[in-house]
Write a protein that holds these residues in place. Structure first.
Motif, mmCIF file in Angstrom:
data_model
loop_
_atom_site.group_PDB
_atom_site.id
_atom_site.type_symbol
_atom_site.label_atom_id
_atom_site.label_comp_id
_atom_site.label_asym_id
_atom_site.label_seq_id
_atom_site.Cartn_x
_atom_site.Cartn_y
_atom_site.Cartn_z
ATOM 1 N N LEU A 90 -17.964 -7.196 -24.289
ATOM 2 C CA LEU A 90 -17.252 -6.891 -25.527
ATOM 3 C C LEU A 90 -17.367 -8.015 -26.541
ATOM 4 O O LEU A 90 -17.421 -7.769 -27.754
ATOM 5 C CB LEU A 90 -15.788 -6.575 -25.222
ATOM 6 C CG LEU A 90 -15.560 -5.308 -24.385
ATOM 7 C CD1 LEU A 90 -14.073 -5.030 -24.221
ATOM 8 C CD2 LEU A 90 -16.254 -4.099 -24.999
ATOM 9 N N LEU A 91 -17.410 -9.266 -26.083
ATOM 10 C CA LEU A 91 -17.617 -10.370 -27.016
ATOM 11 C C LEU A 91 -19.021 -10.337 -27.603
ATOM 12 O O LEU A 91 -19.222 -10.668 -28.776
ATOM 13 C CB LEU A 91 -17.364 -11.715 -26.332
ATOM 14 C CG LEU A 91 -15.921 -12.067 -25.989
ATOM 15 C CD1 LEU A 91 -15.822 -13.519 -25.547
ATOM 16 C CD2 LEU A 91 -14.983 -11.817 -27.158
ATOM 17 N N ALA B 213 -18.898 -7.803 -30.305
ATOM 18 C CA ALA B 213 -18.142 -8.253 -31.476
ATOM 19 C C ALA B 213 -18.874 -9.340 -32.243
ATOM 20 O O ALA B 213 -18.826 -9.377 -33.481
ATOM 21 C CB ALA B 213 -16.764 -8.768 -31.031
ATOM 22 N N TYR B 214 -19.570 -10.227 -31.522
ATOM 23 C CA TYR B 214 -20.201 -11.376 -32.167
ATOM 24 C C TYR B 214 -21.542 -11.029 -32.796
ATOM 25 O O TYR B 214 -21.835 -11.413 -33.931
ATOM 26 C CB TYR B 214 -20.372 -12.492 -31.138
ATOM 27 C CG TYR B 214 -20.962 -13.768 -31.692
ATOM 28 C CD1 TYR B 214 -20.302 -14.508 -32.657
ATOM 29 C CD2 TYR B 214 -22.197 -14.234 -31.243
ATOM 30 C CE1 TYR B 214 -20.837 -15.678 -33.171
ATOM 31 C CE2 TYR B 214 -22.743 -15.405 -31.747
ATOM 32 C CZ TYR B 214 -22.065 -16.119 -32.710
ATOM 33 O OH TYR B 214 -22.603 -17.272 -33.224
ATOM 34 N N LEU B 215 -22.373 -10.282 -32.062
ATOM 35 C CA LEU B 215 -23.723 -10.017 -32.539
ATOM 36 C C LEU B 215 -23.922 -8.607 -33.069
ATOM 37 O O LEU B 215 -24.943 -8.315 -33.693
ATOM 38 C CB LEU B 215 -24.736 -10.280 -31.414
ATOM 39 C CG LEU B 215 -24.916 -11.748 -31.022
ATOM 40 C CD1 LEU B 215 -25.876 -11.869 -29.848
ATOM 41 C CD2 LEU B 215 -25.417 -12.574 -32.198
ATOM 42 N N GLY B 216 -22.958 -7.710 -32.818
ATOM 43 C CA GLY B 216 -23.100 -6.335 -33.284
ATOM 44 C C GLY B 216 -23.326 -6.222 -34.782
ATOM 45 O O GLY B 216 -24.260 -5.540 -35.234
ATOM 46 N N LEU C 238 -19.315 -0.787 -32.168
ATOM 47 C CA LEU C 238 -18.378 -1.832 -32.603
ATOM 48 C C LEU C 238 -16.941 -1.456 -32.277
ATOM 49 O O LEU C 238 -16.108 -2.328 -32.002
ATOM 50 C CB LEU C 238 -18.527 -2.066 -34.108
ATOM 51 C CG LEU C 238 -19.872 -2.618 -34.581
ATOM 52 C CD1 LEU C 238 -19.893 -2.721 -36.100
ATOM 53 C CD2 LEU C 238 -20.155 -3.979 -33.964
ATOM 54 N N ASP C 239 -16.636 -0.164 -32.277
ATOM 55 C CA ASP C 239 -15.269 0.276 -31.994
ATOM 56 C C ASP C 239 -14.869 0.046 -30.537
ATOM 57 O O ASP C 239 -13.680 0.136 -30.206
ATOM 58 C CB ASP C 239 -15.104 1.757 -32.335
ATOM 59 C CG ASP C 239 -15.027 2.000 -33.837
ATOM 60 O OD1 ASP C 239 -14.734 1.038 -34.570
ATOM 61 O OD2 ASP C 239 -15.282 3.140 -34.267
ATOM 62 N N LEU C 240 -15.824 -0.264 -29.667
ATOM 63 C CA LEU C 240 -15.490 -0.507 -28.261
ATOM 64 C C LEU C 240 -14.738 -1.817 -28.058
ATOM 65 O O LEU C 240 -14.023 -1.980 -27.075
ATOM 66 C CB LEU C 240 -16.767 -0.519 -27.409
ATOM 67 C CG LEU C 240 -17.542 0.793 -27.311
ATOM 68 C CD1 LEU C 240 -18.804 0.595 -26.474
ATOM 69 C CD2 LEU C 240 -16.669 1.889 -26.701
ATOM 70 N N HIS D 54 -10.720 -3.675 -34.520
ATOM 71 C CA HIS D 54 -9.599 -2.889 -35.025
ATOM 72 C C HIS D 54 -8.498 -3.730 -35.664
ATOM 73 O O HIS D 54 -7.593 -3.161 -36.280
ATOM 74 C CB HIS D 54 -9.014 -2.057 -33.877
ATOM 75 C CG HIS D 54 -10.018 -1.182 -33.213
ATOM 76 N ND1 HIS D 54 -10.490 -0.022 -33.788
ATOM 77 C CD2 HIS D 54 -10.695 -1.319 -32.032
ATOM 78 C CE1 HIS D 54 -11.386 0.540 -32.984
ATOM 79 N NE2 HIS D 54 -11.529 -0.226 -31.916
ATOM 80 N N VAL D 55 -8.522 -5.049 -35.511
ATOM 81 C CA VAL D 55 -7.464 -5.863 -36.104
ATOM 82 C C VAL D 55 -7.755 -6.046 -37.593
ATOM 83 O O VAL D 55 -8.917 -6.071 -38.011
ATOM 84 C CB VAL D 55 -7.355 -7.234 -35.402
ATOM 85 C CG1 VAL D 55 -6.995 -7.063 -33.946
ATOM 86 C CG2 VAL D 55 -8.634 -8.032 -35.550
#
Length: 532
Positions: free
Chosen positions: A470-471, A474-477, A487-489, A494-495
């Motif tokens: 998940l990181l 979030a970081y490279l997506g 990205l929604d995973l 979502h914050v």
């Protein structure tokens, strides 16, 4: 010293660590490959790479964070510049943890004494720990070199890149080989290894920040500086790779020599005697958890304070850096949720601090499993402490400790940004909120760990795998232009992206509810299953 039984012991160590090794190696390789792929799309021309280099090299704070860009002739050189410092640091940390795990931790638990009573030589455990660390380093180095060469980068530079990473692993494996001989506990040995890594990073950062006008020679006092100065695809300084290997071999030899001159279970540094009677706070599960976890929390808080100050302090130079590529500006805005570059950058910085806080949350939640498997939980529970009270004492740290880290990072980032922009109260308040708003996303990772611990304890270590995947998204997506469904995973998508974007409470409430449900399921499972 005899290393009889090394083969079976090394195979057992690799099998035992297969999940942890897979997660770490995946994270390291994903960083290399993702960075190379993103740089190829972000800086396709020599002029765009030269503009990036000018933005970095003219800013001392950016040089301290990333090092100076030494060559713009290829994407491989940019990837090496971006990865070698941080990648070497993470690989060194992995090697320290592996060597300690298979030597001092086994000795502290008493298992090494049982093995030593059989056909295992006195030097075999240390050799197996070193072998495990070097295997991981070799895999990272070989795959990195192979991928870059296969993607069209110059083979000699690719080989130097992989060899530099491997040499860094060898060097810090040697540091750990000495550290485990000095202390009587695995925690203290990891502390010594971590302190050496931290000092190496600070020396490298100080030397790079000084540049040619200050004490740039500080870089040469740091193994991470040596790794950086290999400069693949430009200098290919193989003599520095050899220096890393020699340093690792010498330290490993010293570690074996020291191991043969101390008692099993003892350390060369004297232990400080504890008080004759325990403190009153130790009568509660929370008091015991605080005693066990306070050192880690203090160390992480200091690190977040330093990192936040650095990220906030360089915010004024971000406009020039981001403007070097329209694609970079789009990515920062996508991650930061704002069309204002400074707001987007600072929101991204808060997001990165939250990702690191998630690592702390998983690490501290995993302490429950460590207490159980080591046998230390059993006497505590046998003394009348309820399981949920015992677990709750430890869960205070991934839940509230994460908030402390984000507060520390947001506070110092706000102070740093406020100083450079001339509005300390305004930026401090905005970034404190921007840091705390990330907390529900961090809680999700702690809750996943608790759920695994309570329901399927043998798979608790898989929490690192969930975190790593998940990181990575979030970081490279955003840099890889991943689809929104992917990205929604990750909870961090979502914050609210503060400062700059609109605040919405609903996603935070849903993430908090998800964390509560997962934590509740884990604690319910803990009540019903057998311990151990």
């Amino acid at each position: 010293m005899s290393v009889a039984g090394l083969g079976p012991l090394l195979r057992f160590a690799l099998r035992r660590d297969r999940i942890m090794l897979a997660c770490w190696i995946y994270a390291l390789l994903a960083s290399v490959i993702g960075t190379a792929v993103s740089f190829r799309s972000l800086y396709p021309s020599a002029s765009s790479r030269e503009q990036l280099a000018a933005s970095i090299n003219d800013n001392g704070s950016l040089r301290a964070l990333y090092g100076a860009v030494y060559d713009t002739g290829s994407v491989g050189a940019l990837t090496a510049w971006r990865i070698l410092g941080l990648g070497g640091l993470l690989l060194g940390l992995l090697c320290v943890l592996l060597v300690t795990r298979h030597t001092r931790a086994e000795e502290e638990s008493g298992r090494l004494e049982l093995l030593g009573a059989g056909a295992i030589g006195r030097g075999a455990p240390l050799a197996a720990g070193i072998g495990t660390a070097l295997t991981a380093s070799a895999v990272v180095g070989v795959v990195t070199a192979g991928f870059l060469a296969a993607s069209g980068e110059q083979p000699g530079g690719s080989l130097a890149f992989g060899a530099a990473l491997f040499g860094c692993g060898v060097c810090f494996s040697g540091v750990a080989a000495v550290a485990v001989q000095l202390t009587e506990t695995a925690r203290a040995a990891n502390g010594i290894g971590g302190a050496v890594l931290g000092l190496a990073y600070l020396l490298r950062a100080a030397g790079d920040a000084a540049g040619s006008t200050g004490p740039g020679w500080l870089v040469w006092l740091s193994p991470l500086g040596w790794v950086e100065r290999v400069r693949p695809y430009a200098d290919n300084a193989w003599w520095l790779v050899a220096l890393l290997l020699v340093a690792g071999v010498v330290q490993t030899g010293v570690g074996h020599w020291l191991a043969g001159r101390r008692d099993l279970g003892g350390g060369l540094l004297p232990q400080r005697p504890g008080p004759a009677t325990g403190a009153g706070s130790l009568r509660s599960a929370l008091g015991l958890a605080w005693r066990l976890q306070r050192g880690s929390l203090i160390g992480w808080t200091v690190g977040f304070a330093i990192g936040g100050a650095l990220l906030g302090g360089i915010s004024k130079g971000v406009d020039q850096l981001v403007s070097s590529s329209a694609n970079v500006e789009q990515i920062v805005q996508r991650m930061g949720g704002s069309t204002q570059v400074t707001d987007a950058y600072l929101a991204t910085a808060m997001n990165l601090l939250a990702m690191v806080a998630a690592v702390y949350a998983v690490q501290t939640a995993l302490r429950l499993r460590g207490e159980e498997t080591s046998g230390r939980a059993e006497p505590v529970l046998a003394a009348g402490v309820r399981r949920l009270a015992w677990a709750g004492g430890h869960l205070v740290f991934p839940l509230l400790g994460s908030a402390v880290l984000l507060l520390a990072g947001g506070l110092t980032a706000g102070l740093g940004a406020g100083v450079v922009f001339g509005d300390v109260p305004g930026w401090t308040g905005r970034l404190l909120v921007g840091g705390l708003v990330q907390l529900p996303a961090v809680w999700v990772f702690a809750a996943v760990t608790v759920a695994l611990f309570g329901l399927v304890p043998q798979w608790t270590g898989a929490a690192w795998g969930v975190l790593g995947v998940l990181l990575f998204i979030a970081y490279l997506g955003p840099a890889l232009n991943a689809g929104q469904w992917l990205l929604d995973l990750t909870p961090f998508t979502h914050v609210p992206k503060l400062p700059g974007a609109a605040f919405h409470a609903a996603p935070l409430l849903w993430l908090t509810l998800l964390s509560a449900l997962l934590t509740g399921a884990g604690l319910a499972g803990l009540r019903r299953r057998d311990m151990g």
